[in-house]
Design a protein around this motif. Structure first.
Motif, PDB file in Angstrom:
ATOM      1  N   ALA A 223       0.839  -1.214   0.000  1.00  0.00           N
ATOM      2  CA  ALA A 223       0.000   0.000   0.000  1.00  0.00           C
ATOM      3  C   ALA A 223       0.867   1.255   0.000  1.00  0.00           C
ATOM      4  O   ALA A 223       0.575   2.228  -0.702  1.00  0.00           O
ATOM      5  CB  ALA A 223      -0.937  -0.003   1.199  1.00  0.00           C
ATOM      6  N   ASP A 224       1.949   1.229   0.773  1.00  0.00           N
ATOM      7  CA  ASP A 224       2.843   2.387   0.833  1.00  0.00           C
ATOM      8  C   ASP A 224       3.596   2.571  -0.484  1.00  0.00           C
ATOM      9  O   ASP A 224       3.824   3.697  -0.931  1.00  0.00           O
ATOM     10  CB  ASP A 224       3.826   2.245   1.991  1.00  0.00           C
ATOM     11  N   ILE A 225       3.976   1.471  -1.104  1.00  0.00           N
ATOM     12  CA  ILE A 225       4.647   1.552  -2.399  1.00  0.00           C
ATOM     13  C   ILE A 225       3.697   2.119  -3.452  1.00  0.00           C
ATOM     14  O   ILE A 225       4.086   2.964  -4.276  1.00  0.00           O
ATOM     15  CB  ILE A 225       5.184   0.169  -2.817  1.00  0.00           C
ATOM     16  N   ALA A 226       2.438   1.682  -3.404  1.00  0.00           N
ATOM     17  CA  ALA A 226       1.438   2.231  -4.330  1.00  0.00           C
ATOM     18  C   ALA A 226       1.252   3.722  -4.103  1.00  0.00           C
ATOM     19  O   ALA A 226       1.060   4.492  -5.054  1.00  0.00           O
ATOM     20  CB  ALA A 226       0.107   1.491  -4.155  1.00  0.00           C
ATOM     21  N   GLY A 486      -9.939   3.298  -5.622  1.00  0.00           N
ATOM     22  CA  GLY A 486     -10.415   1.964  -5.293  1.00  0.00           C
ATOM     23  C   GLY A 486      -9.814   1.370  -4.037  1.00  0.00           C
ATOM     24  O   GLY A 486     -10.225   0.288  -3.599  1.00  0.00           O
ATOM     25  N   LYS A 487      -8.830   2.056  -3.438  1.00  0.00           N
ATOM     26  CA  LYS A 487      -8.194   1.569  -2.218  1.00  0.00           C
ATOM     27  C   LYS A 487      -8.605   2.445  -1.035  1.00  0.00           C
ATOM     28  O   LYS A 487      -8.836   3.643  -1.190  1.00  0.00           O
ATOM     29  CB  LYS A 487      -6.669   1.606  -2.357  1.00  0.00           C
ATOM     30  N   CYS A 553     -10.363  -2.339   7.243  1.00  0.00           N
ATOM     31  CA  CYS A 553     -10.852  -1.599   6.078  1.00  0.00           C
ATOM     32  C   CYS A 553     -11.557  -2.477   5.055  1.00  0.00           C
ATOM     33  O   CYS A 553     -12.345  -1.979   4.240  1.00  0.00           O
ATOM     34  CB  CYS A 553      -9.684  -0.869   5.415  1.00  0.00           C
ATOM     35  N   GLU A 554     -11.309  -3.790   5.082  1.00  0.00           N
ATOM     36  CA  GLU A 554     -11.954  -4.683   4.118  1.00  0.00           C
ATOM     37  C   GLU A 554     -13.112  -5.458   4.716  1.00  0.00           C
ATOM     38  O   GLU A 554     -14.176  -5.585   4.113  1.00  0.00           O
ATOM     39  CB  GLU A 554     -10.917  -5.654   3.541  1.00  0.00           C
TER      40      GLU A 554
END
Length: 713
Positions: A223-226, A486-487, A553-554
């Motif tokens: 997530a951090d890389i994204a 979307g995240k 979160c999911e």
């Protein structure tokens, strides 16, 4: 001098003087110069255009001048109504225009907005000087203060006192030659703050660290890389990945980056962003502004700017502040030394499986967060990546921040999608009191962007006033990362507490119940204004509140009990660092403002002065640098906290004392919440601030002994 607001409609009649052909075309009215048709008078950002601001300022400034002229030319004897109240009334329109415009300057400063700001600031400073040194106006204000003050009651008395003292502090009693110099100083400081406001965000944006290869980001979550990939795209894609620098010295990402050279690069980009090492150097601004502030204080009869500034606060004198700080430093230092030694020992221990990249050289400041996080994982079995999925920004807001306000103060929140905002990321909520009546509008703007300055803050589009029947319209701004489309957007624990903190400021305004807007909400001394916000942070870790918002979160599942226990136990892990960086920044602020005008160092010597100031106070620590170094200390050089950054620690003591009262009575006890509303949050600056604290806590003086305990030290 603070500008006030006016909701009077100003009709533009220039079309009457135009040729008939031009009149056939309907003239567009400036939306900033008329009452908004939106619910509760909310600013209509769907109608406001960039080109509206400058003519709106011109019209509002002229209206302010006309209002002042009417007061000074009155043949009637000066009274509260025709002088004090009329003075407040004369600036309402200008205040409304200013609040909208400067909210954009801070949060969405495009080049076009920046150009308008450059034109507007000198206009406002000219007006402020004109008013501050208008002797005809001051003579009338002084007559009311001298002749009517003792017979006035309540807010009328307090308003008169505040306005009179404001004029005196601005130099209204000075001889003419000194007044002229004060005008020059005020204008130049305004120009320098404008330069600071342009240069620091540019420096911070330019300090971004570009990364070519994904493997260099080892240690970061996917997530951090994204997020790094998204940040690169939003900043021109000079490389596939970008590490954005935030406003503070230390960068949270350093806790995860395995690549030591990249950690070093990120840290140095942060600490050298504006000191001339790269393309930006703010030291010339700092040196000149410090010198001008010192001269201003000397003209006003004070030895230093700190003495001048603190004269109007709870602390009263620099000596009182230093006594408070030195006591903290003495208690903090051995704990900080022990913390550093423990981290360094861990970092060098190659036998630990939890430390796969042991240090072979000395521990550096860019290593501290990294090895502290590894140590935290080993000792407490907890990591940031493990808990972040439970801190979805929407859940923290709705199920945490709002839920706490409902349980304690009886407030409820209804999202309004029909009210336009200045940016698509914003949301608007109608705040409804327990009697079912609307209490306020509240806006959120939580995600960072290149056009937003760093940090987090609260302000008002409209301030509360019973006299003018004005409901508060309040906003919070933060700088959290917005996830790719979307995240879910996930927060660190520090960002969670920041949301609670800024909403504490918002509550101070939302729950205000004052007659005059100048006395309402957060219009209190700096070393009191941070108390409601610091206190509100305490709700973030109260189990019932935490359980309600810390949801995956999911799946939406609450944080498991074991993880929750480990998480809450870890909050104060290695907390000496947080206190130390705050103390260092506080002492830097004071050091700059404890100088005479002749003692202020040149721009070339500014960095050396910082080092020596920290050395003298015992806080020169390679491992724990100031939270803000001189060259990017926005609170002090760009904001309103000159000689006032100590207030965060000062008010933390007040907040801890108040939190103790809540804990004793039941942390979510609605009656305690009502007492807090009645005795502090609703009262603004209508009474003595220490008395408000006493009325709620029963304590005659704050007790500082609980501060280190609350921080786990």
């Amino acid at each position: 001098m603070k500008l006030t607001k006016n909701i009077m409609t100003l009709v533009i009649t220039s079309a009457m003087m135009m040729p008939f052909s031009a009149c056939q075309k309907e003239q567009r009215e400036n939306p900033l110069l008329q009452e908004s048709a939106l619910p509760y008078g909310a600013p209509d950002f769907s109608q406001i255009k960039t080109e509206d601001y400058l003519p709106a300022f011109e019209a509002a400034i002229e209206q302010r001048r006309e209002g002042i002229k009417k007061i000074t030319e009155s043949a009637d004897s000066a009274t509260f109504e025709n002088t004090i109240l009329a003075y407040e009334e004369s600036g309402r329109l200008l205040d409304r225009v200013s609040r909208v415009f400067f909210s954009i300057v801070e949060a969405d400063k495009t080049p076009e907005i920046g150009e308008i700001e450059k034109k507007v600031q000198p206009m406002l400073t000219d007006l402020e000087n004109e008013i501050a040194f208008n002797m005809s106006l001051f003579e009338r204000i002084k007559k009311v203060y001298d002749n009517e003050y003792e017979s006035l009651q309540g807010e009328e008395k307090k308003l008169t006192e505040e306005i009179y003292k404001e004029f005196v502090r601005n130099g209204a009693l000075l001889p003419e030659n000194k007044m002229a110099r004060m005008k020059e100083i005020n204008m130049r400081i305004s120009e320098l703050q404008q330069q600071w406001g342009d240069q620091l965000p540019a420096a911070t944006n330019d300090a971004v660290v570009w990364v070519d290869k994904k493997e260099d980001l080892a240690g970061l979550s996917e997530a951090d890389i994204a997020q790094c990939q998204k940040d690169a795209e939003s900043r021109g894609s000079k490389a596939p990945y970008a590490i954005v620098i935030v406003n503070t010295t230390q960068q949270a990402i350093l806790a995860s980056l395995d690549n030591r050279e990249l950690r070093k690069k990120v840290f140095e980009s942060s600490i050298h962003r504006a000191d001339g090492t790269n393309n930006h150097n703010t030291f010339a601004i700092v040196s000149e502004m410090a010198k001008l502030r010192a001269e201003k204080a000397e003209i006003m009869g004070f030895p230093t700017y700190a003495a001048y500034s603190l004269d109007n606060t709870m602390a009263k004198t620099p000596e009182n502040v230093y006594a408070f700080l030195k006591n903290l430093i003495a208690q903090y230092t051995p704990k900080a030394d022990a913390e550093t030694k423990a981290i360094e020992a861990f970092a060098h221990d190659a036998s630990l499986t939890s430390n796969p990249l042991p240090l072979t050289s000395s521990l550096e400041p860019y290593d501290r967060f990294y090895y502290s996080a590894k140590m935290k994982k080993e000792k407490l079995n907890i990591s940031e990546d493990e808990v972040k999925p439970y801190f979805n920004v929407d859940s923290v807001l709705i199920n945490g921040v709002f839920y706490a306000a409902n349980r304690v103060y009886g407030l409820s929140f209804k999202e309004r999608t029909d009210i336009p905002t200045y940016h698509p990321d914003m949301k608007v909520f109608e705040v409804i009191d327990k009697d079912g009546k609307t209490k306020a509008l509240f806006y959120t703007d939580y995600f960072r962007r290149p056009t937003k300055r760093g940090g987090a803050w609260m302000d008002n589009f409209i301030e509360q006033s019973n006299y003018w029947n004005q409901m508060p319209i309040v906003f919070n701004v933060c700088n959290s990362a917005k996830a790719p489309e979307g995240k879910p957007s996930l927060l660190t624990w520090d960002e969670v507490t920041t949301m609670f903190h800024e909403f504490g400021h918002a509550l101070h305004s939302i729950l205000s119940n004052c007659k005059y807007q100048k006395l309402a909400g957060t219009n209190v001394a700096r070393d009191f204004v941070e108390m409601p916000s610091q206190f509100n942070e305490s709700f973030a870790s109260i189990p019932e509140i935490f359980d309600n918002y810390a949801r995956h979160c999911e799946t939406g599942e609450a944080m498991p009990a074991d993880l929750k226990e480990r998480m809450l136990n870890s909050i104060n892990f290695h907390s000496a660092y947080a206190l130390g960086e705050n103390l260092a920044a506080t002492c830097l602020d004071l050091a700059w403002h404890m100088l005479s005008s002749k003692e202020v160092p040149s721009a070339e010597d500014a960095a050396k002065f910082e080092t020596e100031a920290l050395r003298k106070i015992g806080l020169l620590n390679n491992q724990i640098p100031p939270r803000y170094s001189t060259s990017y200390f926005n609170h002090v050089w760009g904001g309103g906290y000159a000689a006032g950054y100590y207030s965060y620690l000062w008010t933390e003591v007040l907040a801890v004392n108040i939190a103790d009262v809540f804990a004793q009575r039941g942390a979510l006890n609605p009656q305690t919440g009502q007492d807090m509303r009645d005795k502090i949050l609703s009262r603004g600056n209508t009474g003595d601030l220490m008395q408000m604290f006493t009325d709620f806590t029963g304590m005659q003086q704050p007790d500082a002994t609980g501060l280190l305990k609350a921080r786990g030290l």
